[in-house]
Design a protein around this motif. Sequence first.
Motif, PDB file in Angstrom:
ATOM      1  N   THR A  12       0.709  -1.312  -0.003  1.00 24.13           N
ATOM      2  CA  THR A  12      -0.066   0.124  -0.019  1.00 24.13           C
ATOM      3  C   THR A  12       0.763   1.160   0.077  1.00 24.13           C
ATOM      4  OG1 THR A  12      -0.196  -0.088   2.482  1.00 24.13           O
ATOM      5  CG2 THR A  12      -1.950  -1.108   1.204  1.00 24.13           C
ATOM      6  N   GLU A  63      -6.880  -2.238  -1.772  1.00 30.29           N
ATOM      7  CA  GLU A  63      -5.533  -1.780  -0.793  1.00 30.29           C
ATOM      8  C   GLU A  63      -5.850  -0.641  -0.089  1.00 30.29           C
ATOM      9  OE1 GLU A  63      -3.163   0.764  -1.230  1.00 30.29           O
ATOM     10  OE2 GLU A  63      -3.913   1.857  -3.057  1.00 30.29           O
ATOM     11  N   LEU A  66      -7.766  -2.044   3.077  1.00 33.95           N
ATOM     12  CA  LEU A  66      -6.818  -2.852   3.869  1.00 33.95           C
ATOM     13  C   LEU A  66      -6.082  -1.766   4.741  1.00 33.95           C
ATOM     14  CD1 LEU A  66      -6.113  -5.776   1.642  1.00 33.95           C
ATOM     15  CD2 LEU A  66      -7.383  -5.663   3.836  1.00 33.95           C
ATOM     16  N   GLN A  74       0.341  -2.427   4.248  1.00 35.01           N
ATOM     17  CA  GLN A  74       0.026  -3.792   3.987  1.00 35.01           C
ATOM     18  C   GLN A  74       0.944  -4.444   2.833  1.00 35.01           C
ATOM     19  OE1 GLN A  74      -2.335  -5.792   6.055  1.00 35.01           O
ATOM     20  NE2 GLN A  74      -1.409  -3.948   7.085  1.00 35.01           N
ATOM     21  N   ILE A  76       0.204  -7.348   0.271  1.00 35.64           N
ATOM     22  CA  ILE A  76      -0.668  -7.635  -0.364  1.00 35.64           C
ATOM     23  C   ILE A  76      -0.509  -8.893  -1.281  1.00 35.64           C
ATOM     24  CG2 ILE A  76      -3.006  -7.733  -1.207  1.00 35.64           C
ATOM     25  CD1 ILE A  76      -2.967  -4.715  -0.418  1.00 35.64           C
ATOM     26  N   ILE A  87      -8.002 -12.021  -3.403  1.00 41.44           N
ATOM     27  CA  ILE A  87      -6.862 -11.473  -2.516  1.00 41.44           C
ATOM     28  C   ILE A  87      -6.454 -12.875  -1.658  1.00 41.44           C
ATOM     29  CG2 ILE A  87      -6.229 -10.092  -0.388  1.00 41.44           C
ATOM     30  CD1 ILE A  87      -6.682  -8.372  -2.942  1.00 41.44           C
ATOM     31  N   GLN A  89      -3.728 -12.994   0.703  1.00 44.29           N
ATOM     32  CA  GLN A  89      -3.379 -12.795   2.043  1.00 44.29           C
ATOM     33  C   GLN A  89      -2.828 -11.274   2.117  1.00 44.29           C
ATOM     34  OE1 GLN A  89      -0.231 -14.993   3.864  1.00 44.29           O
ATOM     35  NE2 GLN A  89       1.268 -14.347   2.581  1.00 44.29           N
ATOM     36  N   THR A  90      -3.080 -10.771   3.481  1.00 44.73           N
ATOM     37  CA  THR A  90      -2.236  -9.321   3.493  1.00 44.73           C
ATOM     38  C   THR A  90      -1.699  -9.389   4.889  1.00 44.73           C
ATOM     39  OG1 THR A  90      -2.790  -7.032   3.709  1.00 44.73           O
ATOM     40  CG2 THR A  90      -4.372  -8.411   4.738  1.00 44.73           C
TER      41      THR A  90
END
Length: 167
Positions: A12, A63, A66, A74, A76, A87, A89-90
């Motif tokens: 991000t 994004e 999140l 994050q 991602i 998605i 995972q983050t």
Amino acid sequence: EEEINISGVAFTRNPATGEKEFYGEYLNNAEGEDVVAGIRTPMKVSDLHLEQPSVYDQLSHIERLLERHYRDMQDIEFTIENGVLFILQTRRGKRTAIASVRIAVSMVQEKLITERDALMRIDPYQMDFFLHPMIDPNCAPETLGAKLVGRGLAASAGAASGKLGFS
């Protein structure tokens, strides 16, 4: 019709500088590990809008959500299968010392976190980075009497001089 599958990793914010920019890479027809393995040259996540504009807009929206939800940069992992975004995972994104400070200050200014939260997020061991001599990253090589021979991300703090050896 040919299937188009994309795997990518995005942040991000820029994990090297802390700048507020959607940053990352992706590969067509690849597994997730291929993106970070260095086997093939990935494309910038910002170029995804040229291939799949609606999916890029969706990813860009996610994004932002999140980061606001977790109140931290994050990392991602995502995949796109036939135009559908998943998605995977983050998590809290790893970052350089400079990025850590810049992100903390920016998030206070954006009112995402408090000053106390920002101070608590700075790893005191990373502050050692700022004690080493550094070359200004915005400095043109010519001003140092040097010739640019390559670019990359720093693996350690500080500056070095000497001869290079290649095999």
